[in-house]
Design a protein around this motif. Sequence first.
Motif, mmCIF file in Angstrom:
data_model
loop_
_atom_site.group_PDB
_atom_site.id
_atom_site.type_symbol
_atom_site.label_atom_id
_atom_site.label_comp_id
_atom_site.label_asym_id
_atom_site.label_seq_id
_atom_site.Cartn_x
_atom_site.Cartn_y
_atom_site.Cartn_z
ATOM 1 N N ASP A 2 0.827 -1.195 0.000
ATOM 2 C CA ASP A 2 0.000 0.000 0.000
ATOM 3 C C ASP A 2 0.867 1.253 0.000
ATOM 4 O OD1 ASP A 2 -2.217 -1.627 0.183
ATOM 5 O OD2 ASP A 2 -2.263 -1.558 2.367
ATOM 6 N N TYR A 5 -1.575 4.302 4.205
ATOM 7 C CA TYR A 5 -2.486 3.680 5.154
ATOM 8 C C TYR A 5 -2.568 4.558 6.403
ATOM 9 C CZ TYR A 5 1.524 1.835 7.868
ATOM 10 O OH TYR A 5 2.655 1.699 8.627
ATOM 11 N N ARG A 6 -3.622 4.345 7.195
ATOM 12 C CA ARG A 6 -3.826 5.120 8.411
ATOM 13 C C ARG A 6 -3.584 4.268 9.650
ATOM 14 N NH1 ARG A 6 -6.900 9.520 9.444
ATOM 15 N NH2 ARG A 6 -8.256 8.398 10.897
ATOM 16 N N THR A 7 -2.879 4.840 10.616
ATOM 17 C CA THR A 7 -2.649 4.175 11.891
ATOM 18 C C THR A 7 -2.630 5.255 12.964
ATOM 19 O OG1 THR A 7 -1.237 2.568 13.059
ATOM 20 C CG2 THR A 7 -0.125 4.230 11.705
ATOM 21 N N ARG A 60 -2.487 -4.876 8.313
ATOM 22 C CA ARG A 60 -2.523 -4.856 6.838
ATOM 23 C C ARG A 60 -2.144 -6.219 6.280
ATOM 24 N NH1 ARG A 60 1.551 -1.319 4.538
ATOM 25 N NH2 ARG A 60 2.647 -1.658 6.486
ATOM 26 N N GLN A 63 -4.684 -9.022 6.083
ATOM 27 C CA GLN A 63 -6.005 -8.448 6.412
ATOM 28 C C GLN A 63 -6.545 -9.037 7.716
ATOM 29 O OE1 GLN A 63 -7.627 -5.921 4.372
ATOM 30 N NE2 GLN A 63 -5.481 -5.900 3.765
ATOM 31 N N THR A 91 -5.266 0.777 10.586
ATOM 32 C CA THR A 91 -4.693 -0.562 10.461
ATOM 33 C C THR A 91 -3.307 -0.554 11.086
ATOM 34 O OG1 THR A 91 -4.278 -2.403 8.953
ATOM 35 C CG2 THR A 91 -3.660 -0.203 8.182
ATOM 36 N N ASP A 92 -2.716 -1.745 11.240
ATOM 37 C CA ASP A 92 -1.460 -1.895 11.977
ATOM 38 C C ASP A 92 -1.578 -1.199 13.328
ATOM 39 O OD1 ASP A 92 -0.499 -3.349 9.901
ATOM 40 O OD2 ASP A 92 1.118 -1.997 9.350
ATOM 41 N N GLU A 130 -1.523 9.558 8.812
ATOM 42 C CA GLU A 130 -1.476 8.923 7.501
ATOM 43 C C GLU A 130 -0.027 8.543 7.196
ATOM 44 O OE1 GLU A 130 -1.981 11.063 3.490
ATOM 45 O OE2 GLU A 130 -3.987 10.271 3.913
ATOM 46 N N ARG A 132 2.647 7.253 4.611
ATOM 47 C CA ARG A 132 2.853 7.186 3.172
ATOM 48 C C ARG A 132 4.183 6.495 2.853
ATOM 49 N NH1 ARG A 132 1.289 13.295 1.092
ATOM 50 N NH2 ARG A 132 -0.693 13.486 2.220
ATOM 51 N N TYR A 204 8.051 3.915 5.291
ATOM 52 C CA TYR A 204 6.810 4.631 5.562
ATOM 53 C C TYR A 204 7.091 5.766 6.539
ATOM 54 C CZ TYR A 204 3.796 1.256 3.227
ATOM 55 O OH TYR A 204 3.178 0.480 2.277
#
Length: 212
Positions: A2, A5-7, A60, A63, A91-92, A130, A132, A204
């Motif tokens: 990805d 993603y948001r954590t 992630r 899933q 997630t994560d 977020e 990235r 990330y």
Amino acid sequence: MDAVYRTVEKEASAEFTERRSRFLGTIRPVADETEAQAFIARMKKTYWDATHNVYAYVLRRGQVRRYSDDGEPQGTAGVPVLDVLLKEGLTDVAVVVTRYFGGILLGAGGLVRAYSHGAKRAVEAGGPVEMRLCDRARIICEYAQYGRVAALVPEAGGTVTSTRYTDRVEVDFLLPRGLREPMQKRLTEQSAGALTIETLGEEYAPFRPDAE
């Protein structure tokens, strides 16, 4: 993999009292199931005297979605906590909502609301962020060019991570995936082709839309 993603940014806790029962929500970012389970075990050890240590986590990789009511009536605790994570798009991440029973029954609806609130308070405390996928990059320039390079990195959407001053200046930075070519074009124009971006790898990194 990805690109975004948001954590949550950090481990954090928040608590409140509902009809004399004390609820403590603790959250932290986790990389995998081993880390999630270790965090949950630590919370259970820390709050060994609690009535319940309800948990949920989302990963992630694979899933994965797991939860536990930890002795509360089925569907009144773990599922509401998990729902908060999913609705927030996180997630994560793993969260444990600890309850010290205060002697007054809350009923099924009251438990759902309390555990949901505990998870929401924990999410707020942890700071949603977020993540990235970024290029780890470097630009080596002359001192006379440094001011322009230092300004260009944030203008292009990147974040400077370190700067080393020797006979020249080495600027290391993180640049979200997909922004390298536009930045190189601007760098080429502003340096008459003298400077290039060296890509060192990828990782990330957290970005907040309201901070951009």
